[in-house]
Design an enzyme around this catalytic site. Structure first.
Site, PDB file in Angstrom:
ATOM      1  N   CYS A  16      24.035 -42.590 -26.231  1.00 42.25           N
ATOM      2  CA  CYS A  16      23.266 -41.499 -26.859  1.00 42.25           C
ATOM      3  C   CYS A  16      23.789 -40.143 -26.396  1.00 42.25           C
ATOM      4  O   CYS A  16      24.031 -39.241 -27.213  1.00 42.25           O
ATOM      5  CB  CYS A  16      21.784 -41.624 -26.505  1.00 42.25           C
ATOM      6  SG  CYS A  16      20.975 -43.102 -27.133  1.00 42.25           S
ATOM      7  N   CYS A  73       3.288   1.560   2.844  1.00 45.68           N
ATOM      8  CA  CYS A  73       4.521   0.785   2.630  1.00 45.68           C
ATOM      9  C   CYS A  73       5.501   1.597   1.792  1.00 45.68           C
ATOM     10  O   CYS A  73       6.695   1.681   2.108  1.00 45.68           O
ATOM     11  CB  CYS A  73       4.211  -0.523   1.902  1.00 45.68           C
ATOM     12  SG  CYS A  73       3.131  -1.637   2.799  1.00 45.68           S
ATOM     13  N   ASP A 108      13.458  20.926 -33.743  1.00 47.34           N
ATOM     14  CA  ASP A 108      13.979  19.681 -34.323  1.00 47.34           C
ATOM     15  C   ASP A 108      15.482  19.717 -34.571  1.00 47.34           C
ATOM     16  O   ASP A 108      16.081  18.690 -34.900  1.00 47.34           O
ATOM     17  CB  ASP A 108      13.275  19.388 -35.647  1.00 47.34           C
ATOM     18  CG  ASP A 108      13.736  20.330 -36.763  1.00 47.34           C
ATOM     19  OD1 ASP A 108      13.938  21.528 -36.472  1.00 47.34           O
ATOM     20  OD2 ASP A 108      13.886  19.858 -37.901  1.00 47.34           O
ATOM     21  N   CYS A 110       0.844  -1.206   0.000  1.00 46.02           N
ATOM     22  CA  CYS A 110       0.000   0.000   0.000  1.00 46.02           C
ATOM     23  C   CYS A 110       0.870   1.244   0.000  1.00 46.02           C
ATOM     24  O   CYS A 110       2.104   1.168   0.037  1.00 46.02           O
ATOM     25  CB  CYS A 110      -0.923   0.005   1.219  1.00 46.02           C
ATOM     26  SG  CYS A 110      -0.025   0.139   2.779  1.00 46.02           S
ATOM     27  N   ASP A 137       9.897  26.480 -33.368  1.00 44.87           N
ATOM     28  CA  ASP A 137      10.997  26.802 -34.275  1.00 44.87           C
ATOM     29  C   ASP A 137      10.415  26.823 -35.694  1.00 44.87           C
ATOM     30  O   ASP A 137       9.411  26.159 -35.962  1.00 44.87           O
ATOM     31  CB  ASP A 137      12.087  25.731 -34.159  1.00 44.87           C
ATOM     32  CG  ASP A 137      13.164  25.908 -35.209  1.00 44.87           C
ATOM     33  OD1 ASP A 137      13.708  27.011 -35.312  1.00 44.87           O
ATOM     34  OD2 ASP A 137      13.422  24.939 -35.947  1.00 44.87           O
TER      35      ASP A 137
END
Length: 815
Positions: A95, A19, A704, A16, A507
């Protein structure tokens, strides 16, 4: 100067908000820890320390309160691999020896150990030299079947937990039926004679004791964690449940003893059903809450599911199925129609339409050809592609998107501090209220059983979980949904800030405009195609953006190519070239006048184009000016719509650029922007953002380029176009995957929706506790109303947590 270290750990033992507050409080007390932030939904804590984080020290302090940290799992990055295989078909030692001998001869295999008893093999190998699929193929060629072992412990553990919860519910229903059989006034529930409260009261009490004990054993984690937390003064929700139901259980044990001693009236003072049913309801509520919480990470799960688990490796002219972690940089892969592209790469051969909608939101498939970039996780719709890998799984665009989303979900938003401050004192306050209410009712009624009912109800109905989940669940769903829509929030702080933006600065180049010069107008008295043929021939000797735009226009008009000779560039003026013994000049007006050519014929058109923000290129021969070409960086198709939509929301829109004021004004006018800041150097952009902030504005910057990085960092919310420079993307708080300004609106819309959802969750969590605790304390009973049963209090507590998470899940439907 100290180097700060930040690390994220997984936390065990939290249930919870109390805690979470306890973990933060314990860690923040440590000298070396600067800050600790817990994400309750993800069960993680992010620790920022002055030096290298000390996990052993943290656990030494936390384990006393019932919590434990562990390292987060990371992806294996080395090419030295280990694997365990399940093998079928082995019958004897020969084997297993045959398999070891056969596989051991393979180049790249350093160790192979076969266990005949468990039908398994352990192998160590170098993935740069050999792939696991090739090892499996060698085993199968030897006459056996092999497959990679998959751990199923997590799934089995989940099934066991679900099974125990439903067993607990069944036991609780039986207990409730028996315990309530004599408490419904005139209505009596039929009971077998052997356990009837009238004829066999001790057996009646004993069967309830057995059922309640079984339930409490199944829910013993409430007691082990809750009592430990109480002892170390870190009381939490487990403490409330443990103290409340434990008190009812112990009181009922005392009543059971009195019944055994002959006090038959004590049969009416049994609270086994309250203890057992409350524990069962809380367990069931936590189960529903956990299921709902897993849905908050659906967006990340959906992104992860885009990554194909295997790929088709093209090696020595053959296709080999391999897992992704075996692929190395430079490996060649085959992608067939309908398959997900495994990793980022470049097309070497073939062509096909690729659906990138799951990552970018772009619904139209994109045609891919040789040398085109491919994004891992996107889908090849048609055509067979051969590609070269350019990024390993941990470095792909998909991995970076997932990392951004996870990072945003792991951090706390400032709005969460309200809940954190309350959670820190919530449980102690509730325990105090429960003790005081029980004591006052005992003084008033002189009835210990009545006081116990009040005590248990107050403890059980209080719900710190609802407070703790109110913020992180909404943030997790919101950031996940925004990622699905192509908007990557790098932090929850950015998400919250974006909801309060009142000014957006764009921009110009590459953000509002396409960032690429195109020919918009051609003025000439000669044939237009012939005119462009001449221009393209001379400009072919230049790499200048103007030259590229002119050549592109000539190709668009399908002009037959010409060859220019003796091309000479005059810096700041233009170019000269010879075509069929005829000298051609291309440049600015000053260059024409320098050659003695008259410019009056096109002067008026040049002035008109310049006022519109266009660049004018003049073309002439030895005798006269042949014409002019106007070029411009055109605005994006969605710029006007986005600017108008922002204005309608009351957001001030500003354009900032290093371009000349006339060009800037022309572009701003086309986009519908009134406020323009022009001729600004990169550092000046950040100063202009700061100036707006000093006037009380909450500013978002959209850019950008590399020259936008400082301004993106200075702004309250930096938004980078995903197609922009890496520096801009790194500097921003929000990344738009698509090259679309509409996603700026999406960013603001999602942010406002998430903050609205958080406020709703916090309101209901506060309202529920503010209303529920007084009712449980007997407020209604004071005025002739009913007294709340602990059983109903437990059900209400479980419902409150689930309702908060469910409300947050509505954000998954945002569009």
């Amino acid at each position: 100067m100290e180097n700060k270290c930040e690390k994220t750990y997984h936390v065990d033992g939290m249930s919870c908000a109390a805690c979470a507050a306890g973990v933060e409080r314990i860690l923040n007390k440590l000298d070396d820890v600067e800050s600790a932030q817990v994400n309750l939904v993800m069960n993680q804590v992010s620790v920022q320390a002055k030096n290298e984080p000390d996990l052993s020290l943290y656990n030494e302090k936390l384990m006393k309160a019932g919590f434990q940290l562990s390292e987060m799992k990371t992806e294996e990055t080395t090419q030295r691999k280990q694997a365990e295989l399940s093998i079928t078909g082995m019958h004897c030692a020969s084997c297993s020896a045959a398999i070891e001998r056969s596989v051991g001869k393979l180049a790249g295999v350093s160790l192979i150990q076969v266990n005949l008893l468990t039908n398994s093999a352990y192998v160590e190998y170098d993935a740069k030299i050999i792939k696991l699929a090739e090892i499996i193929q060698r085993i199968e060629k030897s006459g056996f079947q092999a497959a990679l072992k998959e751990a199923q412990h997590m799934e089995e553990s989940k099934k066991k937990r679900s099974y125990s919860i439903y067993v607990t519910l069944v036991l609780a229903l039986v207990l409730l039926y028996i315990g309530m059989s004599h408490m419904l006034g005139e209505i009596t529930l039929p009971l077998p004679e052997i356990i009837h409260y009238n004829t066999h009261p001790f057996r009646f009490a004993l069967i309830q004791f057995v059922l309640a004990t079984m339930i409490l054993l199944l829910g013993r984690h409430f007691f082990t964690r809750g009592i430990k937390a109480l002892v170390h003064r870190a009381a939490n929700m487990d403490t409330l449940v443990a103290v409340g139901t434990g008190s009812a259980y112990l009181y009922s044990l005392y009543s059971l003893y009195l019944i055994w001693q002959g006090d038959l009236h004590s049969v009416h003072r049994l609270y086994f059903e309250s203890a057992g049913v409350v524990v069962a309801l809380v367990m069931f509520g936590k189960h529903l809450e956990a299921r709902a919480k897993t849905k908050t990470t659906d967006a990340i799960a959906a992104l992860m599911s885009l990554q194909a688990p295997v790929a088709l490796l093209w090696k020595n002219g053959k296709e080999i199925v391999v897992s992704l972690d075996e692929i190395a940089l430079g490996d060649e892969l085959i992608v067939k129609p309908g398959d997900h592209i495994p990793l980022d790469g470049i097309v070497l051969e073939g062509s096909g339409a690729v659906d990138e909608s799951m990552l970018t939101g772009e619904s139209i498939p994109i045609d891919k050809h040789a040398d085109d970039q491919l994004i891992g996780g996107t889908m090849n719709l048609d055509g067979r592609l051969r590609m070269r890998v350019t990024a390993l799984p941990q470095d792909t665009m998909l991995a970076k998107i997932i990392a951004m989303v996870e990072n945003a979900q792991a951090k706390k938003a400032p709005i969460a501090r309200i809940a954190d401050q309350i959670s820190a004192v919530f449980v102690p306050t509730v325990m105090a209220i429960a003790f005081v209410a029980a004591f006052l009712w005992y003084l008033a009624e002189q009835d210990a059983a009545f006081s116990l009912t009040v005590f248990v109800s107050v403890l059980v109905i209080a719900c710190p979980c609802a407070l703790g989940l109110a913020t992180p669940t909404a943030i997790m769903v919101g950031t996940g949904r925004s990622a699905q829509l192509g908007v990557l929030m790098k932090s929850s702080e950015a998400l919250e800030q974006a909801a309060h933006i009142d000014t957006i600065v764009f921009d110009k180049t590459g953000t509002l405009t396409k960032g690429k010069l195109t020919v918009t107008d051609i003025e000439t008295e000669t044939d237009q195609n012939e005119f462009m043929r001449i221009c393209a021939a001379v400009e072919s000797g230049s790499k200048h953006p103007l030259a590229k735009a002119i050549i592109s226009k000539a190709e668009e008009l399908s002009c037959a190519p010409l060859t220019a000779e003796q091309i000479i560039t005059y810096n700041g003026l233009g170019m000269r070239g010879t075509i069929l013994d005829k000298t051609i000049y291309i440049g600015n007006r000053a260059f024409m006048e320098q050659q003695g050519l008259g410019t009056d014929g096109y002067l008026q058109q040049e002035q008109q184009y310049s006022k519109a923000g266009k660049t004018v290129v003049w073309v002439g021969d030895e005798n006269k000016v042949l014409g002019i070409i106007a070029l411009a960086d055109e605005i994006k198709d969605d710029s006007c719509q986005v600017v108008q939509a922002l204005k309608e929301q009351g957001i001030e829109v500003v354009m900032i650029t290093g371009d000349h004021k006339i060009t800037a004004q022309a572009i701003a006018q086309q986009a519908g922007i009134d406020q323009v800041i022009a001729q600004v150097l990169p550092d000046g952009k950040a100063l202009e953002i700061e100036r707006l902030q000093q006037h009380g504005k909450k500013v978002a910057m959209v850019g950008d380029g590399i020259n936008d990085a400082v301004a993106l960092t200075q702004s309250d919310v930096g938004i980078a176009i995903g197609s922009g420079s890496d520096v801009a993307v790194e500097s921003a708080d929000v990344v738009l995957v698509k090259d679309s300004l509409h996603d700026v609106l999406t960013c603001i819309h999602i942010s406002k929706a998430v903050i609205r959802n958080i406020k709703q969750n916090l309101f209901w969590a506060f309202f529920y506790n503010s209303l529920g605790i007084p009712i449980a304390a007997g407020l209604l009973y004071c005025f002739g109303g009913p007294l709340l049963s602990p059983v109903f209090a437990g059900a209400a507590m479980a419902f409150s947590s689930v309702s908060v998470v469910t409300n947050a899940l509505r954000l998954r439907r945002l569009k």
